[in-house]
Design a protein around this motif. Structure first.
Motif, PDB file in Angstrom:
ATOM      1  N   UNK A  85       5.804   6.502 -12.769  1.00 25.76           N
ATOM      2  CA  UNK A  85       5.799   6.417 -11.304  1.00 25.76           C
ATOM      3  C   UNK A  85       5.210   5.097 -10.816  1.00 25.76           C
ATOM      4  N   UNK A  86       4.203   4.578 -11.527  1.00 26.73           N
ATOM      5  CA  UNK A  86       3.547   3.354 -11.072  1.00 26.73           C
ATOM      6  C   UNK A  86       4.478   2.145 -11.106  1.00 26.73           C
ATOM      7  N   UNK A  87       5.553   2.230 -11.874  1.00 26.38           N
ATOM      8  CA  UNK A  87       6.499   1.129 -11.906  1.00 26.38           C
ATOM      9  C   UNK A  87       7.200   0.942 -10.559  1.00 26.38           C
ATOM     10  N   UNK A  88       7.081   1.929  -9.687  1.00 25.14           N
ATOM     11  CA  UNK A  88       7.633   1.794  -8.347  1.00 25.14           C
ATOM     12  C   UNK A  88       6.978   0.637  -7.604  1.00 25.14           C
ATOM     13  N   UNK A 111       0.841  -1.202   0.000  1.00 19.72           N
ATOM     14  CA  UNK A 111       0.000   0.000   0.000  1.00 19.72           C
ATOM     15  C   UNK A 111       0.876   1.252   0.000  1.00 19.72           C
ATOM     16  N   UNK A 112       1.986   1.202   0.722  1.00 21.96           N
ATOM     17  CA  UNK A 112       2.910   2.341   0.723  1.00 21.96           C
ATOM     18  C   UNK A 112       3.460   2.622  -0.663  1.00 21.96           C
ATOM     19  N   UNK A 113       3.776   1.559  -1.398  1.00 18.63           N
ATOM     20  CA  UNK A 113       4.283   1.741  -2.764  1.00 18.63           C
ATOM     21  C   UNK A 113       3.209   2.336  -3.670  1.00 18.63           C
ATOM     22  N   UNK A 114       1.960   1.873  -3.529  1.00 24.75           N
ATOM     23  CA  UNK A 114       0.865   2.435  -4.325  1.00 24.75           C
ATOM     24  C   UNK A 114       0.677   3.918  -4.023  1.00 24.75           C
ATOM     25  N   UNK A 115       0.823   4.283  -2.768  1.00 29.05           N
ATOM     26  CA  UNK A 115       0.668   5.686  -2.377  1.00 29.05           C
ATOM     27  C   UNK A 115       1.829   6.537  -2.900  1.00 29.05           C
ATOM     28  N   UNK A 116       3.062   6.031  -2.744  1.00 26.17           N
ATOM     29  CA  UNK A 116       4.225   6.774  -3.233  1.00 26.17           C
ATOM     30  C   UNK A 116       4.192   6.941  -4.741  1.00 26.17           C
ATOM     31  N   UNK A 117       3.659   5.937  -5.413  1.00 23.29           N
ATOM     32  CA  UNK A 117       3.554   6.004  -6.877  1.00 23.29           C
ATOM     33  C   UNK A 117       2.362   6.840  -7.327  1.00 23.29           C
ATOM     34  N   UNK A 118       1.643   7.424  -6.366  1.00 19.45           N
ATOM     35  CA  UNK A 118       0.496   8.272  -6.636  1.00 19.45           C
ATOM     36  C   UNK A 118      -0.640   7.512  -7.303  1.00 19.45           C
ATOM     37  N   UNK A 124      15.320   3.080  -9.730  1.00 18.01           N
ATOM     38  CA  UNK A 124      15.742   4.474  -9.538  1.00 18.01           C
ATOM     39  C   UNK A 124      14.912   5.399 -10.424  1.00 18.01           C
ATOM     40  N   UNK A 125      14.697   5.012 -11.674  1.00 18.79           N
ATOM     41  CA  UNK A 125      13.902   5.842 -12.592  1.00 18.79           C
ATOM     42  C   UNK A 125      12.463   5.964 -12.119  1.00 18.79           C
ATOM     43  N   UNK A 126      11.914   4.847 -11.633  1.00 20.31           N
ATOM     44  CA  UNK A 126      10.542   4.887 -11.143  1.00 20.31           C
ATOM     45  C   UNK A 126      10.435   5.783  -9.911  1.00 20.31           C
ATOM     46  N   UNK A 162       8.693  10.894  -7.540  1.00 15.03           N
ATOM     47  CA  UNK A 162       9.042  12.130  -6.832  1.00 15.03           C
ATOM     48  C   UNK A 162       8.567  13.361  -7.612  1.00 15.03           C
ATOM     49  N   UNK A 163       8.704  13.265  -8.945  1.00 19.44           N
ATOM     50  CA  UNK A 163       8.366  14.414  -9.793  1.00 19.44           C
ATOM     51  C   UNK A 163       6.940  14.358 -10.331  1.00 19.44           C
ATOM     52  N   UNK A 164       6.222  13.285 -10.006  1.00 16.08           N
ATOM     53  CA  UNK A 164       4.857  13.156 -10.480  1.00 16.08           C
ATOM     54  C   UNK A 164       4.751  12.942 -11.973  1.00 16.08           C
TER      55      UNK A 164
END
Length: 443
Positions: A381-384, A201-208, A368-370, A375-377
């Motif tokens: 990002x979802x690949x995180x 869930x944390x990853x889903x949130x960080x990935x927006x 790293x790219x994800x 971070x930059x929106x």
């Protein structure tokens, strides 16, 4: 000469377009994966040993109506999920290895389909999804597991299914509860999964992918689903072991293996070391008194950590390095069953190690790219989310041990991240470039 244009990289562009769009590609990848695994199974049948043999025997006893026991005593030392699955396979197909191996092949086929689904849903693109599936199809280390009665193959497929359902739960919240039920099934095979929901869930949130409120709802539903799946087994343990053991009684031995004066970060057997005397219980009583042993080992481990926090912390970093250093455990059973082919296994291990290090490096770049995209929106990002299982396995290694096979469940996600990077490079090269063909000085 009049101005004009010239298209470069046409062959490469056509090849990539065919791979990324042709309908026959995915069935071909699945067929290749099953053919490679079936070929190894038939050419080099494995005789289950150690943990694999233990699982097989317990599964056969379950199929025979003896329950989950060892030596006449009820047990919960190893998680019940995989022995129960072997029990089902034995009930369906008889006491041979046919049933467990068939289930392994089904699990590996499902893993490839889930890799495709997750890669697409996380925005990697169809081409990257197919590359990830192909990488996994030819991945020697996991091919090597196909003929063994080890829990890794099916446990990983169940975990992937649970994650896929939770990812779908971002849009249709009810799927998160179903995902929790499936992750509960994975927890009955790998108790460490009880710690996984906050990471996912944390990853889903960080990935927006979800906002804070949605993330909390997802977490609650996942935990509720897992609790429903595990509760009957916990109640059984209370009834037959006299303690509400959540899943298994090997948490103490797992923690103590990485927290003692003799630990080096890798595989450690306390029962074969001088430290067993500190437990104060004869090894012959290990099944009958497993709950008590578990408590004593946990107390030994936490006491040692409290007395040596710096040493334990430094050892934790060594465990994380050992977790990812090599990728050869899958060949152990093949080598043990066919020692006359030792040179073949060494060659295949070497090839696999090169492949492993390459995809691992690409996956690290992808992570790293994800993270930068999150971070930059930005797009990507979802690949995180694909990095969450590798991160989770690494954190577990810090606390427990860095055995090579413990990165098994992370490898489908490593393939997704590596394929994402491969696809980006391939698409950049395959993009038709239009260059001026006009002679200098002519408009």
């Amino acid at each position: 000469m009049s101005s004009g244009t010239q298209t470069l990289n046409r062959p490469l562009s056509g090849l990539w377009a065919c791979f990324a769009t042709a309908r026959w590609v995915v069935p071909a990848i699945l067929l290749l994966a099953i053919a490679l695994r079936l070929g190894v199974i038939l050419a080099f049948p494995i005789v289950p040993r150690t943990d694999s043999f233990w699982y097989l025997e317990r599964g056969r006893e379950i199929a025979a109506g003896m329950g989950y026991q060892e030596g006449g005593f009820p047990t919960a030392f190893w998680p019940v999920g995989y022995p129960a699955l072997i029990g089902l396979a034995t009930w369906l197909f008889g006491p041979t290895l046919l049933g467990p191996i068939l289930f392994n092949l089904i699990a590996q086929g499902a893993t490839i389909l889930l890799i495709l689904w997750l890669a697409r849903r996380l925005g990697a693109g169809e081409g990257a999804a197919r590359v990830a599936a192909l990488l996994y199809a030819v991945y020697l280390a996991h091919i090597a597991y196909s003929g063994d009665t080890a829990a890794e193959t099916t446990a990983t497929a169940v975990m992937l299914a649970g994650i896929a359902l939770v990812v779908e739960g971002r849009r249709r919240i009810g799927w998160a509860l179903v995902g929790g039920l499936v992750l509960g099934g994975a927890m009955l095979m790998r108790p460490q999964m009880m710690l996984f929901p906050p990471f996912l869930v944390g990853a889903l949130w960080l990935a927006r992918g979800v906002d804070g409120r949605r993330a909390l709802v997802l977490l609650a539903l996942i935990v509720a689903g897992m609790a429903v799946a595990v509760a009957p087994w916990t109640m059984r343990n209370q009834a037959v072991l006299g303690a509400p053991v959540l899943v298994s009684t090997n948490g103490g031995i797992a923690l103590q293996a990485g927290a003692n004066d003799l630990a080096d970060g890798g595989y450690f057997q306390i029962e074969k070391s001088p430290l067993w005397a500190q437990v104060g219980i004869p090894f012959a009583d290990r099944v009958e008194r497993q709950v008590e042993i578990d408590r004593r080992l946990k107390a030994m481990a936490t006491g040692w950590i409290g007395d040596h926090p710096v040493r334990w912390g430094l050892l934790g970093f060594r465990k994380m390095a050992l977790l990812w250093l090599k990728d050869s455990d899958g060949f152990w059973s093949l080598d043990a069953s066919h020692s006359e082919r030792a040179m073949l296994w060494k060659v295949l291990q070497g090839l696999n190690q090169l492949f492993y290090m390459a995809v691992l490096a690409l996956a690290l770049i992808g992570t790293v790219r994800a993270a930068r995209a999150a971070w930059r929106g930005r797009k990507g990002a979802e690949m995180l989310v694909a990095a969450v299982v590798p991160v989770f396995c690494t954190v577990l290694a810090f606390g427990f041990t860095g055995q090579t096979r413990y990165h098994y469940p992370a490898m489908p996600f490593v393939m997704i991240l590596a394929a994402w990077m491969i696809a980006r490079m391939w698409e950049d090269r395959a993009e038709p470039r239009r260059v001026s063909a006009a002679m200098p000085g002519h408009g």
